[in-house]
Design a protein around this motif. Sequence first.
Motif, PDB file in Angstrom:
ATOM      1  N   THR A 218      38.401  14.572  -7.692  1.00 32.28           N
ATOM      2  CA  THR A 218      39.351  14.732  -8.795  1.00 32.28           C
ATOM      3  C   THR A 218      39.223  13.541  -9.726  1.00 32.28           C
ATOM      4  OG1 THR A 218      41.183  13.598  -7.709  1.00 32.28           O
ATOM      5  CG2 THR A 218      40.929  15.938  -7.221  1.00 32.28           C
ATOM      6  N   ASN A 219      39.722  13.693 -10.922  1.00 35.75           N
ATOM      7  CA  ASN A 219      39.674  12.615 -11.915  1.00 35.75           C
ATOM      8  C   ASN A 219      40.823  11.625 -11.750  1.00 35.75           C
ATOM      9  OD1 ASN A 219      37.348  13.623 -13.160  1.00 35.75           O
ATOM     10  ND2 ASN A 219      38.561  15.088 -14.387  1.00 35.75           N
ATOM     11  N   GLU A 220      41.684  11.878 -10.752  1.00 35.07           N
ATOM     12  CA  GLU A 220      42.826  10.987 -10.559  1.00 35.07           C
ATOM     13  C   GLU A 220      42.398   9.635  -9.991  1.00 35.07           C
ATOM     14  OE1 GLU A 220      45.517  13.047  -8.088  1.00 35.07           O
ATOM     15  OE2 GLU A 220      45.943  14.653  -9.542  1.00 35.07           O
ATOM     16  N   ASP A 221      41.317   9.628  -9.227  1.00 37.38           N
ATOM     17  CA  ASP A 221      40.848   8.397  -8.600  1.00 37.38           C
ATOM     18  C   ASP A 221      39.530   7.971  -9.227  1.00 37.38           C
ATOM     19  OD1 ASP A 221      42.932   8.256  -6.598  1.00 37.38           O
ATOM     20  OD2 ASP A 221      41.928   9.964  -5.651  1.00 37.38           O
ATOM     21  N   GLU A 222      39.514   6.818  -9.796  1.00 40.92           N
ATOM     22  CA  GLU A 222      38.294   6.277 -10.372  1.00 40.92           C
ATOM     23  C   GLU A 222      38.019   4.917  -9.740  1.00 40.92           C
ATOM     24  OE1 GLU A 222      38.379   6.077 -14.574  1.00 40.92           O
ATOM     25  OE2 GLU A 222      38.530   8.255 -14.869  1.00 40.92           O
ATOM     26  N   PHE A 223      36.752   4.669  -9.456  1.00 48.79           N
ATOM     27  CA  PHE A 223      36.336   3.399  -8.866  1.00 48.79           C
ATOM     28  C   PHE A 223      35.863   2.474  -9.975  1.00 48.79           C
ATOM     29  CE2 PHE A 223      35.176   6.644  -5.577  1.00 48.79           C
ATOM     30  CZ  PHE A 223      36.263   6.401  -4.760  1.00 48.79           C
ATOM     31  N   GLY A 224      36.006   1.152  -9.701  1.00 44.89           N
ATOM     32  CA  GLY A 224      35.601   0.174 -10.685  1.00 44.89           C
ATOM     33  C   GLY A 224      34.630  -0.845 -10.123  1.00 44.89           C
ATOM     34  N   ALA A 225      34.411  -1.881 -10.943  1.00 48.82           N
ATOM     35  CA  ALA A 225      33.434  -2.912 -10.558  1.00 48.82           C
ATOM     36  C   ALA A 225      33.890  -3.657  -9.304  1.00 48.82           C
ATOM     37  CB  ALA A 225      33.226  -3.887 -11.718  1.00 48.82           C
ATOM     38  N   ILE A 226      35.204  -3.914  -9.186  1.00 49.14           N
ATOM     39  CA  ILE A 226      35.702  -4.611  -7.995  1.00 49.14           C
ATOM     40  C   ILE A 226      35.475  -3.764  -6.755  1.00 49.14           C
ATOM     41  CG2 ILE A 226      37.777  -5.501  -6.881  1.00 49.14           C
ATOM     42  CD1 ILE A 226      38.819  -6.289  -9.593  1.00 49.14           C
ATOM     43  N   ASP A 227      35.690  -2.439  -6.887  1.00 51.07           N
ATOM     44  CA  ASP A 227      35.447  -1.544  -5.761  1.00 51.07           C
ATOM     45  C   ASP A 227      33.973  -1.557  -5.356  1.00 51.07           C
ATOM     46  OD1 ASP A 227      38.137  -0.781  -5.792  1.00 51.07           O
ATOM     47  OD2 ASP A 227      37.746   0.750  -7.312  1.00 51.07           O
ATOM     48  N   MET A 228      33.096  -1.617  -6.345  1.00 48.08           N
ATOM     49  CA  MET A 228      31.669  -1.645  -6.041  1.00 48.08           C
ATOM     50  C   MET A 228      31.297  -2.955  -5.328  1.00 48.08           C
ATOM     51  SD  MET A 228      28.428  -0.804  -8.523  1.00 48.08           S
ATOM     52  CE  MET A 228      28.742  -2.136  -9.659  1.00 48.08           C
ATOM     53  N   GLU A 229      31.925  -4.072  -5.761  1.00 48.19           N
ATOM     54  CA  GLU A 229      31.654  -5.352  -5.098  1.00 48.19           C
ATOM     55  C   GLU A 229      32.118  -5.308  -3.638  1.00 48.19           C
ATOM     56  OE1 GLU A 229      32.779 -10.093  -5.644  1.00 48.19           O
ATOM     57  OE2 GLU A 229      33.341  -8.599  -7.159  1.00 48.19           O
TER      58      GLU A 229
END
Length: 714
Positions: A218-229
């Motif tokens: 779903t589009n409700e949860d998006e990952f970011g750069a901190i999540d990738m780190e």
Amino acid sequence: MGVPIMRDGQSLGAIVVQSYTEEAGFSSEDQGLLEFVASHILTALDRKRSTELLERSVEMRTQQLAAVNRALQQQVVERERAERLQAALFEIARLATEDIDSGEFHARVHRVVGRLLNADNFYIGLLSDDGDRLEFPYYVDTCHPRLTASRPLARGLSELVLRSREPLLGTPARIAELEAAGEIEYRQEQGAPSACWLGAPLLSGEQVIGLVAVQSYTNEDEFGAIDMELLTFVASQIAYAVQRRRATEFQQQAYTRLEERVAERTAELRREIRERERIQDRLRHQVMHDALTGLPNRDQLRLRLGQAMERTRETPARHSALLYLDVDRFKVINDSLGHLAGDDFLCEVARRLQSCVRQPDLVARLAGDEFAILIEDVALDAEGRPAAAIAVAERALEALTEPMEMAGCTLEPSASIGIAVTRPHQQHIDDLVRDADTALYRAKALGRKRWQLYDDSLQHTAVDQLTVEGELRLALKRDEIEPWFQPIVRLGDGAIVGHEALMRWRHPERGVLAPADFLRVAEDSGLVESMDWRLFKRAFLAAAAREDGTYLSINVAPRHLQRSDFTSRLLGLLERTGLAPDRLRIEVTEGSLLENPERVRGVLQRLLDAGVGVALDDFGTGYSSLSYLHSFPLRILKMDRTFLADLHRQGNSGPVIQAVVGLAHALGMDVVAEGVEIEEQRAALLELGCGFGQGFLFGRPAEFAEQAEPALPA
């Protein structure tokens, strides 16, 4: 009419009134009034301007504080997130080194990651050994719960991470770009496409071995750069754990192959060793056994005697007995019936003797008609006699007197036996053999068919019992019975915490005598109880004079505890001598507790209520029943010196001591080790948890005037 509005000589404005009729006219008074109004208007204007400036200043400061507050709130949020992130990273790093199975490791990593980002859809993929398939040792997905354990490599997001060896953040726009560029291909059998996908490679050095990924549909949860780190760090720990487990499995396989080869070689060596040992055993048996009877010979007997004497020197309470046996009139039998019959006769004697002993006792043939029996670990009775050895001697005499058919004749053999017991002072095997031989000849002299116990007191005692009894009576009148004190020491720092009062007789001619020189006579003559009370009185007076806070310990025999007036008499003596009850400890043996236990329990409890402590003495030499430790009011347990005999030689006493100390401490009791003679024993006792000790290491018994502080290392 007009007047200026002035401040500090400067005109800021004017106030004017005017009339359009001639009837109205202004006077100088009106001008003065208008000037007064003008000054008040200026004041009002200044006040209004100041209020507006203040309001603008407050509004501006409020906006500044609101901005600072928002910044601080953001810093708090960032700090809390950083702390959660750091805690999660530490926990993942710790999990990578824990000894848990892979499934548990992956599940716990998933739970940690789920606390920081949406990880409802989480999986770990590993390349197969041939590199053609992607295997999933851990997979959780809300949309595709039945994914197979592995699948062939395709051109999905997972494969892109494996090819690029870089983490990938797949936002909807980025996924669309990758599909348009042909980097990935969506296949219908893969299920619903991801709305947001994040993956990181598992690297082992320069080699990629798999990936870890989270995704959202779903589009409700998006990952970011901190999540990738975060996921990149998680991937490094998973890769480390995978490699560690693979290395362990490889090592275990190598160990298994090595153990198989070692087992094969060991089996061969064991076969060779068994054959060699069989040959050596046969040779050893021939060397150490009598060829006629098959019994151990003189050499083996001397070897075992040396071991028995060494045990007695190390542990004085462990005695062994040597029975020296001579068959009566064997020469007549041998000369009359011939040597063959004589040999048969000796073999039958050997058989009968062996039937009288138990393992590990030893029956040996020395020469001709001389035999010996070694009985290990015999206890001495109250008179110092080895009851078990005497029982064996009587069985042997009875067995040998049974009629024996030999060469057509009925023989009624007999024998004489001399018995000697190992003593701590004996240094040479020949001393023990000589004692047994002396006892044997004494038995023969008394008429044969009997046993005789060697008694060295006949050689060492210069006065008879009646003389000693008379001198003891005089000693009581002359107050020659006196206490000598042996220090009781805290093992940790060497501080003296108490003294045990030991009886000594200051003989006017023979000097200071130990109880072994007169106690038996005192008991036989009935003087010992009076001697005990004389000792108690002098010990109490000496201890009361020492204001050093140490306690006094006295030995109380069973006969005292059976007296109905013992408690009142002892407490009365404490009061008369000025020794506080809480500075007195009485030591009782297990034997004391067995005689009328209810009476003894009542006596000990009354003493304890008065403040007198109770110690169980010589623990380990009797029944060593654990029931005593909690059913009687005991506060101190004194371990017998036999526990310490092989403590510094890595014997079996260490675990026993540790168990006894642990039990005593659990019951609130202090433990005092008796017989501490060398520094190694003190150090071992301290390591095993024993807090107190006494023995020659800390000083021999002496008068208080001669006592010295024990020399112990810091």
